[in-house]
Design a protein around this motif. Structure first.
Motif, PDB file in Angstrom:
ATOM      1  N   ILE A  94       1.415   6.329  -9.871  1.00  0.00           N
ATOM      2  CA  ILE A  94       1.038   6.813  -8.545  1.00  0.00           C
ATOM      3  C   ILE A  94      -0.196   7.687  -8.669  1.00  0.00           C
ATOM      4  CG2 ILE A  94       2.520   8.862  -8.687  1.00  0.00           C
ATOM      5  CD1 ILE A  94       3.157   8.455  -5.697  1.00  0.00           C
ATOM      6  N   CYS A  95      -1.086   7.617  -7.675  1.00  0.00           N
ATOM      7  CA  CYS A  95      -2.239   8.513  -7.628  1.00  0.00           C
ATOM      8  C   CYS A  95      -2.578   8.813  -6.180  1.00  0.00           C
ATOM      9  CB  CYS A  95      -3.443   7.941  -8.376  1.00  0.00           C
ATOM     10  SG  CYS A  95      -4.109   6.404  -7.694  1.00  0.00           S
ATOM     11  N   LEU A  96      -3.295   9.912  -5.975  1.00  0.00           N
ATOM     12  CA  LEU A  96      -3.630  10.394  -4.640  1.00  0.00           C
ATOM     13  C   LEU A  96      -5.102  10.153  -4.362  1.00  0.00           C
ATOM     14  CD1 LEU A  96      -2.832  12.044  -2.066  1.00  0.00           C
ATOM     15  CD2 LEU A  96      -3.379  14.112  -3.384  1.00  0.00           C
ATOM     16  N   HIS A  97      -5.380   9.583  -3.188  1.00  0.00           N
ATOM     17  CA  HIS A  97      -6.756   9.383  -2.745  1.00  0.00           C
ATOM     18  C   HIS A  97      -7.445  10.741  -2.614  1.00  0.00           C
ATOM     19  CE1 HIS A  97     -10.148   8.231  -0.217  1.00  0.00           C
ATOM     20  NE2 HIS A  97      -9.841   6.966  -0.378  1.00  0.00           N
ATOM     21  N   PRO A  98      -8.732  10.843  -2.953  1.00  0.00           N
ATOM     22  CA  PRO A  98      -9.440  12.123  -2.796  1.00  0.00           C
ATOM     23  C   PRO A  98      -9.407  12.684  -1.377  1.00  0.00           C
ATOM     24  CG  PRO A  98     -10.719  10.655  -4.186  1.00  0.00           C
ATOM     25  CD  PRO A  98      -9.568   9.841  -3.653  1.00  0.00           C
ATOM     26  N   ASN A  99      -9.166  11.830  -0.372  1.00  0.00           N
ATOM     27  CA  ASN A  99      -9.061  12.346   0.999  1.00  0.00           C
ATOM     28  C   ASN A  99      -7.738  13.058   1.251  1.00  0.00           C
ATOM     29  OD1 ASN A  99      -7.094  10.347   1.444  1.00  0.00           O
ATOM     30  ND2 ASN A  99      -8.465   9.021   2.618  1.00  0.00           N
ATOM     31  N   SER A 117       6.906  -5.267 -10.134  1.00  0.00           N
ATOM     32  CA  SER A 117       6.823  -6.624  -9.582  1.00  0.00           C
ATOM     33  C   SER A 117       5.378  -7.106  -9.467  1.00  0.00           C
ATOM     34  CB  SER A 117       7.500  -6.685  -8.217  1.00  0.00           C
ATOM     35  OG  SER A 117       6.704  -6.051  -7.227  1.00  0.00           O
ATOM     36  N   GLY A 118       4.425  -6.199  -9.710  1.00  0.00           N
ATOM     37  CA  GLY A 118       3.016  -6.563  -9.626  1.00  0.00           C
ATOM     38  C   GLY A 118       2.343  -6.193  -8.323  1.00  0.00           C
ATOM     39  N   LEU A 119       3.041  -5.452  -7.462  1.00  0.00           N
ATOM     40  CA  LEU A 119       2.471  -5.057  -6.175  1.00  0.00           C
ATOM     41  C   LEU A 119       1.723  -3.729  -6.285  1.00  0.00           C
ATOM     42  CD1 LEU A 119       5.270  -5.899  -3.565  1.00  0.00           C
ATOM     43  CD2 LEU A 119       3.028  -6.979  -3.777  1.00  0.00           C
ATOM     44  N   LEU A 120       0.567  -3.677  -5.627  1.00  0.00           N
ATOM     45  CA  LEU A 120      -0.169  -2.442  -5.427  1.00  0.00           C
ATOM     46  C   LEU A 120       0.053  -2.008  -3.983  1.00  0.00           C
ATOM     47  CD1 LEU A 120      -2.411  -0.637  -6.972  1.00  0.00           C
ATOM     48  CD2 LEU A 120      -4.008  -1.806  -5.461  1.00  0.00           C
ATOM     49  N   HIS A 121       0.552  -0.790  -3.767  1.00  0.00           N
ATOM     50  CA  HIS A 121       0.882  -0.296  -2.434  1.00  0.00           C
ATOM     51  C   HIS A 121      -0.098   0.794  -2.028  1.00  0.00           C
ATOM     52  CE1 HIS A 121       4.963  -2.153  -2.682  1.00  0.00           C
ATOM     53  NE2 HIS A 121       4.836  -1.847  -3.959  1.00  0.00           N
ATOM     54  N   LEU A 122      -0.585   0.727  -0.801  1.00  0.00           N
ATOM     55  CA  LEU A 122      -1.408   1.767  -0.211  1.00  0.00           C
ATOM     56  C   LEU A 122      -0.600   2.411   0.908  1.00  0.00           C
ATOM     57  CD1 LEU A 122      -4.744  -0.253   0.091  1.00  0.00           C
ATOM     58  CD2 LEU A 122      -3.938   1.087  -1.850  1.00  0.00           C
ATOM     59  N   TRP A 123      -0.187   3.644   0.704  1.00  0.00           N
ATOM     60  CA  TRP A 123       0.673   4.346   1.664  1.00  0.00           C
ATOM     61  C   TRP A 123      -0.141   5.424   2.353  1.00  0.00           C
ATOM     62  CZ3 TRP A 123       5.053   8.234   0.056  1.00  0.00           C
ATOM     63  CH2 TRP A 123       5.722   8.665   1.197  1.00  0.00           C
ATOM     64  N   ILE A 152       2.401  -4.067 -12.995  1.00  0.00           N
ATOM     65  CA  ILE A 152       1.362  -3.038 -13.001  1.00  0.00           C
ATOM     66  C   ILE A 152       1.883  -1.827 -13.772  1.00  0.00           C
ATOM     67  CG2 ILE A 152       0.032  -1.426 -11.582  1.00  0.00           C
ATOM     68  CD1 ILE A 152      -0.043  -3.537  -9.400  1.00  0.00           C
ATOM     69  N   GLN A 153       1.127  -1.387 -14.763  1.00  0.00           N
ATOM     70  CA  GLN A 153       1.549  -0.267 -15.598  1.00  0.00           C
ATOM     71  C   GLN A 153       0.910   1.050 -15.203  1.00  0.00           C
ATOM     72  OE1 GLN A 153       4.049  -2.543 -16.701  1.00  0.00           O
ATOM     73  NE2 GLN A 153       4.078  -0.726 -17.993  1.00  0.00           N
ATOM     74  N   CYS A 154      -0.275   0.992 -14.594  1.00  0.00           N
ATOM     75  CA  CYS A 154      -0.959   2.225 -14.214  1.00  0.00           C
ATOM     76  C   CYS A 154      -1.967   1.930 -13.116  1.00  0.00           C
ATOM     77  CB  CYS A 154      -1.670   2.832 -15.429  1.00  0.00           C
ATOM     78  SG  CYS A 154      -2.349   4.492 -15.144  1.00  0.00           S
ATOM     79  N   VAL A 155      -2.144   2.884 -12.209  1.00  0.00           N
ATOM     80  CA  VAL A 155      -3.169   2.806 -11.171  1.00  0.00           C
ATOM     81  C   VAL A 155      -4.003   4.071 -11.213  1.00  0.00           C
ATOM     82  CG1 VAL A 155      -1.866   1.278  -9.655  1.00  0.00           C
ATOM     83  CG2 VAL A 155      -1.632   3.758  -9.392  1.00  0.00           C
ATOM     84  N   ALA A 156      -5.263   3.966 -10.792  1.00  0.00           N
ATOM     85  CA  ALA A 156      -6.160   5.120 -10.787  1.00  0.00           C
ATOM     86  C   ALA A 156      -7.206   4.934  -9.703  1.00  0.00           C
ATOM     87  CB  ALA A 156      -6.827   5.284 -12.152  1.00  0.00           C
ATOM     88  N   ILE A 157      -7.701   6.047  -9.175  1.00  0.00           N
ATOM     89  CA  ILE A 157      -8.810   6.031  -8.224  1.00  0.00           C
ATOM     90  C   ILE A 157      -9.845   7.033  -8.699  1.00  0.00           C
ATOM     91  CG2 ILE A 157      -7.660   7.708  -6.705  1.00  0.00           C
ATOM     92  CD1 ILE A 157      -9.041   6.288  -4.341  1.00  0.00           C
ATOM     93  N   ASP A 158     -11.122   6.720  -8.531  1.00  0.00           N
ATOM     94  CA  ASP A 158     -12.148   7.645  -9.001  1.00  0.00           C
ATOM     95  C   ASP A 158     -12.374   8.741  -7.969  1.00  0.00           C
ATOM     96  OD1 ASP A 158     -15.370   6.972  -7.947  1.00  0.00           O
ATOM     97  OD2 ASP A 158     -13.675   5.792  -7.233  1.00  0.00           O
ATOM     98  N   SER A 159     -12.977   9.834  -8.397  1.00  0.00           N
ATOM     99  CA  SER A 159     -13.123  11.023  -7.559  1.00  0.00           C
ATOM    100  C   SER A 159     -14.028  10.799  -6.358  1.00  0.00           C
ATOM    101  CB  SER A 159     -13.661  12.190  -8.394  1.00  0.00           C
ATOM    102  OG  SER A 159     -14.933  11.869  -8.944  1.00  0.00           O
ATOM    103  N   SER A 160     -14.886   9.794  -6.422  1.00  0.00           N
ATOM    104  CA  SER A 160     -15.765   9.475  -5.290  1.00  0.00           C
ATOM    105  C   SER A 160     -15.149   8.459  -4.342  1.00  0.00           C
ATOM    106  CB  SER A 160     -17.105   8.937  -5.812  1.00  0.00           C
ATOM    107  OG  SER A 160     -17.741   9.884  -6.642  1.00  0.00           O
ATOM    108  N   ALA A 161     -13.956   7.991  -4.671  1.00  0.00           N
ATOM    109  CA  ALA A 161     -13.239   6.994  -3.863  1.00  0.00           C
ATOM    110  C   ALA A 161     -14.034   5.706  -3.708  1.00  0.00           C
ATOM    111  CB  ALA A 161     -12.868   7.569  -2.498  1.00  0.00           C
TER     112      ALA A 161
END
Length: 311
Positions: A131-136, A146-152, A170-179
């Motif tokens: 899990i990761c948090l959007h910069p916003n 199961s291979g799903l990427l969720h945007l909540w 999916i083992q890991c997700v990441a978002i960069d600081s500039s989104a």
């Protein structure tokens, strides 16, 4: 009594399977304190934005430790979860904490009330691995087995789903600081990247990399958004340029095994890794050399938390 060494600029914590969390002088490699975490292994670690507490996610719980006291025991305990908690993080102002786990749920915990109660729950049909948090600060991104990427979307409770690759966890997700980019890695060694388009939170496929020969474990963007690290079960750790997704550096040591967690320094010039050989390492990204080793754990290291910013 406040331990002034822990209020210094640099904080490094490591944890794993030996039921101990160690706090290090990151610049010297000397262990400053050991915290007891007897209930289970440590799956994830995170430092609160005010640098006062350390959250440790384990089996059926989150423990919160005071970084500015000599107390080796947790001061807050978050319970009521049925399986392993696999990820933990914080709102940038420390208002709430988010977690995910093998119980197919992501949770938001209100830290202001201190009532230790979960405020919101997001359910999936498969164990959530990352899990990761959007910069916003208004959207959580999750990956599941199961291979799903969720945007909540936390404001509207709207949920979007993407399937990067069928039959691949999916083992890991990441978002960069500039989104600009969202990345995920899966158990087939592949890394997928998306870019945000003009429609707000919607993602467009950007790039696919056959990053590793086997099971990929972890991915993370550098603070300046120019680099992406991926790690895998083939003991390879690659640094990629986000400008063209070409390989910049391979970080390799014959003693190192699976790397479960990483953290960039704030200047994006060094990387810390936590490995199954029980060692944490500080790497110079430009040269690919190890500059420091943090040795003292008796079993596999699965998590680290690092902070070298005064903010």
């Amino acid at each position: 009594m406040v331990d002034n060494t822990l209020t210094e600029k640099v904080l490094l914590a490591t944890g794993g399977y030996d039921h101990t969390i160690k706090l290090w002088h990151a610049n010297t490699g000397v262990c400053n304190r050991s915290l007891t975490h007897l209930d289970s292994q440590v799956n994830a670690l995170e430092i609160t934005p005010d640098r006062q507490l350390l959250a440790a996610a384990g089996f059926q719980h989150i423990r919160m430790y005071d970084l500015n006291s000599s107390n080796p025991n947790p001061i807050l305990n978050y319970e009521g979860i049925s399986k392993n908690i696999t990820g933990v993080g914080f709102h940038e102002d420390g208002k709430w904490m988010f977690t995910c786990g093998e119980d197919c749920s992501a949770r938001v915990w209100d830290l202001r009330s201190r009532n230790l109660q979960c405020q919101r729950i997001f359910q999936t049909t498969a164990p959530i691995t990352s899990i990761c948090l959007h910069p916003n600060q208004g959207e959580l991104i999750l990956g599941d087995q199961s291979g799903l990427l969720h945007l909540w979307d936390l404001k509207t409770d709207h949920n979007e789903q993407l399937i990067p690759e069928v039959d691949a966890s999916i083992q890991c997700v990441a978002i960069d600081s500039s989104a600009n980019y969202v990345a995920s890695v899966n158990n087939k060694g592949n890394c997928y990247l998306w870019s945000y388009n003009g429609n707000g939170t919607r993602l467009s496929p950007e790039h696919k990399m056959n990053a590793h020969k086997k099971y990929a474990i972890h991915c993370k963007f550098s603070p300046d958004s120019t680099l992406l690290v991926t790690t895998a079960g083939d003991r390879t750790n690659f640094i990629w340029k986000t400008s063209d997704f070409s390989l910049k550096q391979e970080l390799k040591d014959d003693r190192m095994r699976w790397v479960w967690d990483t953290a960039f320094t704030n200047d994006s010039e060094h990387l810390l890794t936590a490995s199954s050989d029980g060692m944490a390492r500080l790497w110079n990204i430009e040269s690919g050399n190890i500059e420091r080793e943090y040795e003292g754990h008796q079993k596999s290291l699965t998590a680290l938390a690092f902070c070298d910013s005064c903010n």
